[in-house]
Design a protein around this motif. Sequence first.
Motif, PDB file in Angstrom:
ATOM      1  N   SER A  59       0.848  -1.190   0.000  1.00  0.00           N
ATOM      2  CA  SER A  59       0.000   0.000   0.000  1.00  0.00           C
ATOM      3  C   SER A  59       0.882   1.238   0.000  1.00  0.00           C
ATOM      4  CB  SER A  59      -0.925   0.009   1.220  1.00  0.00           C
ATOM      5  OG  SER A  59      -0.195  -0.182   2.420  1.00  0.00           O
ATOM      6  N   LYS A 111      -1.712  -0.937  -3.717  1.00  0.00           N
ATOM      7  CA  LYS A 111      -2.978  -0.378  -3.243  1.00  0.00           C
ATOM      8  C   LYS A 111      -2.742   1.094  -2.958  1.00  0.00           C
ATOM      9  CE  LYS A 111      -6.534  -0.898   0.343  1.00  0.00           C
ATOM     10  NZ  LYS A 111      -6.952  -1.682   1.539  1.00  0.00           N
ATOM     11  N   ALA A 148      -7.133   2.525   4.195  1.00  0.00           N
ATOM     12  CA  ALA A 148      -6.200   1.446   3.833  1.00  0.00           C
ATOM     13  C   ALA A 148      -6.510   0.135   4.537  1.00  0.00           C
ATOM     14  CB  ALA A 148      -4.770   1.873   4.161  1.00  0.00           C
TER      15      ALA A 148
END
Length: 314
Positions: A132, A156, A194
């Motif tokens: 991420s 991500k 997230a």
Amino acid sequence: MRAIVMREFGGPDVLRLEDAPEPTPRAGHALVDVTLAGVNYADVHVRGDTYLAPVELPYIPGNEVVGTLDGGRRVVGLTRGGGYAERALLHRRITWDVPDAVSDEQAVALALQGNSAWHLLFTALRLTEGESVVVPAAAGGVGTLAVQLAARAGAKVIGLAGSAAKRRLALDLGAHAVVDSTAEDLTERILDAAGGPVDTALEMTGGATFARTLAAVAPRGRLAVYGFAGGELANVSTRELMERSLTVSGFWLPQLYADRTALATSMRALFDAVADGSLRTLTGATYALGEAARAHHDLAARTPTGKLALDVTR
């Protein structure tokens, strides 16, 4: 030649259109007839005398241009100032021929901001598939490209932006989630978006935003700093770094200018991605050369999206 000349540091009004001498020829450099000059936050720092490199007045700002060499070759390149002018010197190591499939408007978005986005993600953060990453100013010049490059790499992406329209744009470009960058509870919003602490993050605002972003990074995570657009530098607690084994690195693109392979590699990847349609450059406002002050005012107000440029032919 016509050029924007700074004779003092200060606000946008110090950017004045004047007749200036042409650049003096130098070994290893070529004189380029400039078509477009990119406008960047680095230029704002130059104008305010807060740039990382010293600047001597009088000075012609501008660090990236698209133009033509003798024979009509279209090129894009990086400069150490001098870009806001009808002609500029480009060192051969940081000058690239623009492929036929790439327009001038696309090319000017790649030299400084495209290379910055690429190396922030893949050199500074060493981003890998499945990780991420937080991308600030996700509707800006570097941010729009970083969102897409990270998403293409299988990461991500959590995009930060200050308005609903800019957050929608980040989602359209491939962000998995977006967060209001002006929120005082920025850390909590990043964590919610997230699904927990993030592996990596970019940061370019400074001050409280830096601290709130760093607080959202997971143990053993990485954060790369490439600006302080908010005007406030941040202090890093070594205790916090050690407690969570965090890596905080700084990034300044000119440190790669002398590298024979780094920018050649990233420019080739960027050109290919634009040509095959997998990377979209967002053209923001284009101003006449004499409107440089207005371009700086708009950039500082954070109203535009995409790449700002000066049309030097106007």
